[in-house]
Motif scaffolding. Structure first.
Motif, PDB file in Angstrom:
ATOM      1  N   MET A 127       0.765  -1.067  -0.039  1.00 49.14           N
ATOM      2  CA  MET A 127       0.031   0.185  -0.049  1.00 49.14           C
ATOM      3  C   MET A 127       0.820   1.029   0.178  1.00 49.14           C
ATOM      4  SD  MET A 127      -3.061  -0.945   2.547  1.00 49.14           S
ATOM      5  CE  MET A 127      -4.013   0.269   2.232  1.00 49.14           C
ATOM      6  N   ILE A 128       1.963   1.189   0.781  1.00 47.21           N
ATOM      7  CA  ILE A 128       2.853   2.270   0.606  1.00 47.21           C
ATOM      8  C   ILE A 128       3.444   2.368  -0.882  1.00 47.21           C
ATOM      9  CG2 ILE A 128       5.342   3.350   1.588  1.00 47.21           C
ATOM     10  CD1 ILE A 128       4.313   1.738   4.236  1.00 47.21           C
ATOM     11  N   GLU A 129       3.809   1.429  -1.376  1.00 43.40           N
ATOM     12  CA  GLU A 129       4.541   1.429  -2.715  1.00 43.40           C
ATOM     13  C   GLU A 129       3.556   1.966  -3.748  1.00 43.40           C
ATOM     14  OE1 GLU A 129       6.825  -1.667  -5.696  1.00 43.40           O
ATOM     15  OE2 GLU A 129       6.241  -2.368  -3.431  1.00 43.40           O
ATOM     16  N   GLN A 130       2.370   1.840  -3.503  1.00 39.90           N
ATOM     17  CA  GLN A 130       1.358   2.279  -4.441  1.00 39.90           C
ATOM     18  C   GLN A 130       1.593   4.049  -4.462  1.00 39.90           C
ATOM     19  OE1 GLN A 130      -2.300  -0.582  -3.496  1.00 39.90           O
ATOM     20  NE2 GLN A 130      -2.644   1.367  -3.080  1.00 39.90           N
ATOM     21  N   ASP A 131       1.759   4.481  -3.451  1.00 40.95           N
ATOM     22  CA  ASP A 131       2.103   6.029  -3.206  1.00 40.95           C
ATOM     23  C   ASP A 131       0.634   6.825  -3.777  1.00 40.95           C
ATOM     24  OD1 ASP A 131       3.518   8.173  -2.787  1.00 40.95           O
ATOM     25  OD2 ASP A 131       3.816   8.640  -4.856  1.00 40.95           O
ATOM     26  N   THR A 132      -0.441   6.117  -2.854  1.00 42.92           N
ATOM     27  CA  THR A 132      -1.663   6.847  -3.139  1.00 42.92           C
ATOM     28  C   THR A 132      -2.212   6.824  -1.463  1.00 42.92           C
ATOM     29  OG1 THR A 132      -2.870   4.554  -3.322  1.00 42.92           O
ATOM     30  CG2 THR A 132      -2.317   5.723  -5.246  1.00 42.92           C
ATOM     31  N   GLU A 133      -3.508   7.820  -1.453  1.00 44.46           N
ATOM     32  CA  GLU A 133      -3.936   7.772   0.073  1.00 44.46           C
ATOM     33  C   GLU A 133      -4.632   6.391   0.195  1.00 44.46           C
ATOM     34  OE1 GLU A 133      -5.955  11.697   0.963  1.00 44.46           O
ATOM     35  OE2 GLU A 133      -6.801  10.818  -0.836  1.00 44.46           O
ATOM     36  N   GLY A 134      -4.384   5.866   1.549  1.00 49.21           N
ATOM     37  CA  GLY A 134      -5.062   4.473   2.078  1.00 49.21           C
ATOM     38  C   GLY A 134      -5.397   4.658   3.390  1.00 49.21           C
ATOM     39  N   HIS A 135      -6.213   3.901   3.847  1.00 49.88           N
ATOM     40  CA  HIS A 135      -6.502   3.838   5.103  1.00 49.88           C
ATOM     41  C   HIS A 135      -6.565   2.273   5.604  1.00 49.88           C
ATOM     42  CE1 HIS A 135      -7.969   6.845   8.251  1.00 49.88           C
ATOM     43  NE2 HIS A 135      -8.178   5.577   8.738  1.00 49.88           N
ATOM     44  N   ILE A 136      -5.921   2.122   6.879  1.00 49.56           N
ATOM     45  CA  ILE A 136      -5.833   0.822   7.872  1.00 49.56           C
ATOM     46  C   ILE A 136      -7.048   1.103   8.734  1.00 49.56           C
ATOM     47  CG2 ILE A 136      -4.652  -0.948   8.950  1.00 49.56           C
ATOM     48  CD1 ILE A 136      -2.853   1.356   6.706  1.00 49.56           C
ATOM     49  N   VAL A 137      -7.679   0.197   8.857  1.00 51.35           N
ATOM     50  CA  VAL A 137      -8.929   0.135  10.078  1.00 51.35           C
ATOM     51  C   VAL A 137      -8.612  -1.227  10.884  1.00 51.35           C
ATOM     52  CG1 VAL A 137     -11.168   0.162  10.916  1.00 51.35           C
ATOM     53  CG2 VAL A 137     -10.373   1.631   9.008  1.00 51.35           C
ATOM     54  N   ASN A 138      -8.240  -1.115  12.109  1.00 49.93           N
ATOM     55  CA  ASN A 138      -7.810  -2.159  13.089  1.00 49.93           C
ATOM     56  C   ASN A 138      -9.208  -2.591  13.823  1.00 49.93           C
ATOM     57  OD1 ASN A 138      -5.473  -3.016  11.616  1.00 49.93           O
ATOM     58  ND2 ASN A 138      -4.183  -1.727  13.114  1.00 49.93           N
ATOM     59  N   THR A 139      -9.757  -3.480  13.807  1.00 51.53           N
ATOM     60  CA  THR A 139     -10.861  -3.436  14.749  1.00 51.53           C
ATOM     61  C   THR A 139     -10.467  -3.886  16.255  1.00 51.53           C
ATOM     62  OG1 THR A 139     -12.705  -4.013  13.274  1.00 51.53           O
ATOM     63  CG2 THR A 139     -13.025  -4.748  15.477  1.00 51.53           C
ATOM     64  N   VAL A 140     -10.430  -3.117  17.284  1.00 50.85           N
ATOM     65  CA  VAL A 140      -9.654  -3.254  18.400  1.00 50.85           C
ATOM     66  C   VAL A 140     -10.901  -3.699  19.370  1.00 50.85           C
ATOM     67  CG1 VAL A 140      -8.304  -2.372  20.116  1.00 50.85           C
ATOM     68  CG2 VAL A 140      -7.741  -1.682  18.259  1.00 50.85           C
ATOM     69  N   SER A 141     -11.572  -2.850  20.058  1.00 49.46           N
ATOM     70  CA  SER A 141     -12.725  -3.268  20.889  1.00 49.46           C
ATOM     71  C   SER A 141     -12.303  -2.236  22.176  1.00 49.46           C
ATOM     72  CB  SER A 141     -12.655  -4.747  21.236  1.00 49.46           C
ATOM     73  OG  SER A 141     -13.465  -4.898  22.582  1.00 49.46           O
ATOM     74  N   VAL A 142     -13.417  -1.953  22.629  1.00 50.62           N
ATOM     75  CA  VAL A 142     -13.437  -1.214  23.938  1.00 50.62           C
ATOM     76  C   VAL A 142     -12.427  -1.770  24.969  1.00 50.62           C
ATOM     77  CG1 VAL A 142     -15.556  -2.037  24.975  1.00 50.62           C
ATOM     78  CG2 VAL A 142     -14.681   0.289  25.577  1.00 50.62           C
ATOM     79  N   ALA A 143     -12.636  -3.384  24.879  1.00 46.53           N
ATOM     80  CA  ALA A 143     -11.694  -4.036  25.689  1.00 46.53           C
ATOM     81  C   ALA A 143     -10.234  -3.843  25.536  1.00 46.53           C
ATOM     82  CB  ALA A 143     -12.041  -5.513  25.573  1.00 46.53           C
ATOM     83  N   GLY A 144     -10.024  -2.936  24.476  1.00 50.13           N
ATOM     84  CA  GLY A 144      -8.429  -2.662  24.487  1.00 50.13           C
ATOM     85  C   GLY A 144      -8.369  -1.305  25.151  1.00 50.13           C
TER      86      GLY A 144
END
Length: 273
Positions: A127-144
């Protein structure tokens, strides 16, 4: 990242709950989807519900590095790019810390933490190599954010997933990457989280302890009174647009987080709700 139409989204844990809601919300935004899960039947149903969206599906155990690598290879090979990555797959097991054994932690860590780490390792460099905007969403939880009685190993894995999300976001910012990160911390949501054992590998089977059964029943009751997964998906899309790191599904968590921080700074054990 304002424009999602025409972009590619990857969602793990897409066969039900929040993962399914994310897939359908991204489809409504005009995105192409790569959906992954271990439940073949329900994964196919999610794909069918996505309507006219272009959808690929892949049976993927996110605890297995080679399986996630295969998912990434197929995604970049067939779709050419990834713009939104949702490391969403997760499982729950409660019980007291002293009653959880090695197999319990192997299962929880495998899905909830290693699933996130494998996703980061296999997707983010490309995704970095694409050199475009991007977004990573990690589902954590309120337990985190808040460790409560009976959360056992679950909270351990979710605190670690939050740390991984923070570290990833800091690394991306420090290196000038165009990618952003969100840590999604949902509370009670109407999902099958209390029935996570349905996906537990037979090699890690257990005989439930009384405290584990009680925690599972509690999680099921909480889910019944939770918000709809579609509300979480709406929050995620808003968070991607606004580039927010921490996504909370209940505004009351803000005051609770402040109270916990103040308690810790005085050396006290935070209360729980």
């Amino acid at each position: 990242m304002r424009e999602l139409s025409g972009k590619v989204a990857v969602v793990t844990g897409a066969a039900s709950g929040i993962g399914r809601a994310l897939a359908l919300r991204f489809a409504a935004e005009g995105m192409t989807l790569m959906l992954a899960d271990v439940d073949h039947g329900e994964l196919a149903r999610t794909a069918a519900l996505a309507g006219d969206a272009e959808v690929l599906t892949q049976i993927t155990d996110v605890s297995d590095a080679s399986a996630v690598r295969h998912l990434a290879n197929r995604c970049f090979g067939e779709l050419g790019a990834v713009h939104v990555l949702c490391n969403n797959a997760g499982v729950f097991q409660g019980g007291h810390m002293w009653t959880r054994d090695e197999d319990d932690f192997a299962w929880l860590l495998g899905v909830n933490l290693w699933g996130v780490l494998h996703g980061i390792h296999e997707f983010v460099p490309r995704m970095i190599e694409q050199d475009t905007e991007g977004h990573i969403v990690n589902t954590v939880s309120v337990a985190g954010l808040f460790a409560s009685p009976g959360t056992g190993g679950y909270a351990v894995t979710k605190y670690a997933a939050l740390a991984a999300s923070l570290a990833l976001a800091q690394d991306l910012a420090a290196t000038g990457a165009k990618l952003r990160v969100s840590a999604l911390c949902p509370g009670a949501v109407r999902t099958r989280i209390g029935d996570s054992d349905r996906t537990r590998p037979s090699s890690l089977s257990i005989t439930p302890t009384p405290d584990e059964v009680e925690s599972r029943e509690w999680a099921g009751r909480a889910a019944e009174h939770g918000i709809e997964p579609s509300e979480v998906a709406d929050l995620v899309v808003s968070g991607i647009h606004d580039e927010r790191f921490l996504l909370l599904t209940d505004p009351r968590y803000e005051a609770r987080l402040r109270a916990q921080t103040e308690a810790l700074l005085t050396g006290s054990l935070p209360g729980y709700q």
